[in-house]
Design a protein around this motif. Structure first.
Motif, PDB file in Angstrom:
ATOM      1  N   THR A 263      -6.614   4.383   8.099  1.00 26.69           N
ATOM      2  CA  THR A 263      -6.900   2.971   8.328  1.00 26.69           C
ATOM      3  C   THR A 263      -5.637   2.179   8.635  1.00 26.69           C
ATOM      4  N   VAL A 264      -4.573   2.413   7.877  1.00 25.89           N
ATOM      5  CA  VAL A 264      -3.325   1.665   8.065  1.00 25.89           C
ATOM      6  C   VAL A 264      -2.711   1.993   9.425  1.00 25.89           C
ATOM      7  N   VAL A 265      -2.765   3.255   9.832  1.00 25.80           N
ATOM      8  CA  VAL A 265      -2.229   3.647  11.136  1.00 25.80           C
ATOM      9  C   VAL A 265      -3.015   2.960  12.252  1.00 25.80           C
ATOM     10  N   LEU A 269      -1.839   0.134  15.065  1.00 24.33           N
ATOM     11  CA  LEU A 269      -2.085   0.310  16.503  1.00 24.33           C
ATOM     12  C   LEU A 269      -2.895  -0.861  17.054  1.00 24.33           C
ATOM     13  N   ALA A 270      -3.889  -1.325  16.289  1.00 22.47           N
ATOM     14  CA  ALA A 270      -4.710  -2.464  16.722  1.00 22.47           C
ATOM     15  C   ALA A 270      -3.855  -3.721  16.846  1.00 22.47           C
ATOM     16  N   SER A 271      -2.922  -3.897  15.909  1.00 25.29           N
ATOM     17  CA  SER A 271      -2.055  -5.086  15.946  1.00 25.29           C
ATOM     18  C   SER A 271      -1.166  -5.088  17.184  1.00 25.29           C
ATOM     19  N   LEU A 272      -0.906  -3.893  17.721  1.00 24.13           N
ATOM     20  CA  LEU A 272      -0.095  -3.753  18.928  1.00 24.13           C
ATOM     21  C   LEU A 272      -0.943  -3.720  20.198  1.00 24.13           C
ATOM     22  N   ARG A 277      -9.426  -0.961  15.582  1.00 26.36           N
ATOM     23  CA  ARG A 277      -9.088  -0.597  14.202  1.00 26.36           C
ATOM     24  C   ARG A 277     -10.164   0.273  13.548  1.00 26.36           C
ATOM     25  N   ASP A 278     -11.282   0.500  14.220  1.00 26.84           N
ATOM     26  CA  ASP A 278     -12.436   1.175  13.620  1.00 26.84           C
ATOM     27  C   ASP A 278     -12.108   2.568  13.087  1.00 26.84           C
ATOM     28  N   GLU A 293       0.064  -7.865   6.762  1.00 29.33           N
ATOM     29  CA  GLU A 293       1.249  -7.133   6.300  1.00 29.33           C
ATOM     30  C   GLU A 293       1.522  -5.936   7.196  1.00 29.33           C
ATOM     31  N   VAL A 294       0.475  -5.201   7.548  1.00 27.67           N
ATOM     32  CA  VAL A 294       0.646  -4.038   8.416  1.00 27.67           C
ATOM     33  C   VAL A 294       1.148  -4.470   9.797  1.00 27.67           C
TER      34      VAL A 294
END
Length: 303
Positions: A263-265, A269-272, A277-278, A293-294
């Motif tokens: 999930t964090v990875v 990636l979604a933030s970039l 994020r699913d 934070e991530v």
């Protein structure tokens, strides 16, 4: 087949062994185009060892058809640019079929996931891996060891029967146990891969590992490469500087029994803007407060 014949595979394991995520489309299916784009990003960054159907790829949440698709996408996208280590597992016939599919498609190695069974005997562990390794003698075989009870002697027994067992992804979180296991099995006989990624890489390298797996590499390939270069040079202070740099990210992944490991990875990636994020159950998306934070961590890396 002699160990000399597996020279390319052995070299590929003594590296950053990337475990790509499996991105999902809005309708919940595997996002093939997105997957290819993420793989190209890894390849363009210099990653040369890819493990489709690893745990960061949500192996256990994929259907058999999806696992085959992920294997094919990875092999096709990589071409000659990377050595492919395909994750296989479940019951023996399923694992054998997956290994043969990997071979037919052009993979060079398979990683055998820890047997998922409530009752694993040590001799049964050997039998399980032997059945898979004997089915694909042309491929390098890499057991993924998470069982702290397994002895190094059992791995040596397996390799005596199956010379294509050339490396080990060791993922018991105990550096002293790893050091003993590797020496009992044969330190120079296998390529030892630190299977708990960057947080454990320095301690495992000090005990004989020469490669490490990485999920973080999906987000920041240069960060993983920096750690590898420091470890190859024996520069542990430099490696620990990288360790400090990624510590919080990896703590978030490891929290609550690694509940949010993938999930964090994917959140990073979604933030970039690189994928959705699913994740699939039994994983779950990151709660809103932790997303920022991530994203901040990912934005702070040289990506």
């Amino acid at each position: 087949m002699s160990s000399v014949a597996f020279e390319t595979q052995r070299a590929a394991l003594a590296d950053v062994v990337a475990i790509p995520v499996t991105p999902f489309a809005e309708d919940g299916t595997v996002d093939a185009a997105g997957h290819r784009a993420l793989l190209r990003r890894l390849l363009d960054s210099g990653v040369t060892t890819l493990t489709p159907n690893g745990n960061t790829g949500e192996f256990y949440a994929l259907t058999p058809d999806e696992r085959r698709l992920v294997t094919e996408l990875t092999i096709d996208e990589a071409g000659e640019r990377a050595v492919i280590l395909v994750g296989v597992g479940h019951d023996v016939p399923t694992a054998v079929a997956s290994a043969r599919h990997a071979r037919e498609r052009g993979a060079q190695m398979v990683m055998v996931h820890q047997p998922v069974h409530p009752y694993v005997s040590q001799s049964g562990w050997v039998d399980y891996h032997r059945a898979i390794a004997e089915a694909v003698p042309e491929l390098g075989v890499v057991p993924y060891i998470r069982n702290a009870q397994l002895t190094g002697a059992r791995l040596a027994e397996l390799a005596d029967a199956c010379p294509n067992v050339i490396g080990v992804k060791y993922a018991v979180p105990d550096a002293a146990r790893f050091a003993a296991f590797a020496r009992d099995a044969g330190l120079d006989r296998f390529v030892w891969v630190a299977g708990l990624a960057e947080p454990y890489a320095p301690s495992y390298f000090s005990a004989g590992a020469t490669g490490f797996t990485s999920g973080l590499v999906n987000v920041a390939p240069a960060v993983s490469r920096n750690m590898l270069e420091a470890l190859r040079a024996g520069d542990y202070p430099a490696a620990m500087k990288v360790w400090e740099h990624i510590r919080r990210f990896e703590e978030l992944r490891a929290a609550n029994g690694s509940a949010n490991n993938v999930t964090v990875v994917k959140e990073a990636l979604a933030s970039l803007g690189l994928c959705r994020r699913d994740v699939r159950p039994p994983s779950r998306p990151l709660p809103e407060p932790e997303r920022a934070e991530v994203a901040a961590i990912a934005a702070g890396w040289s990506i």
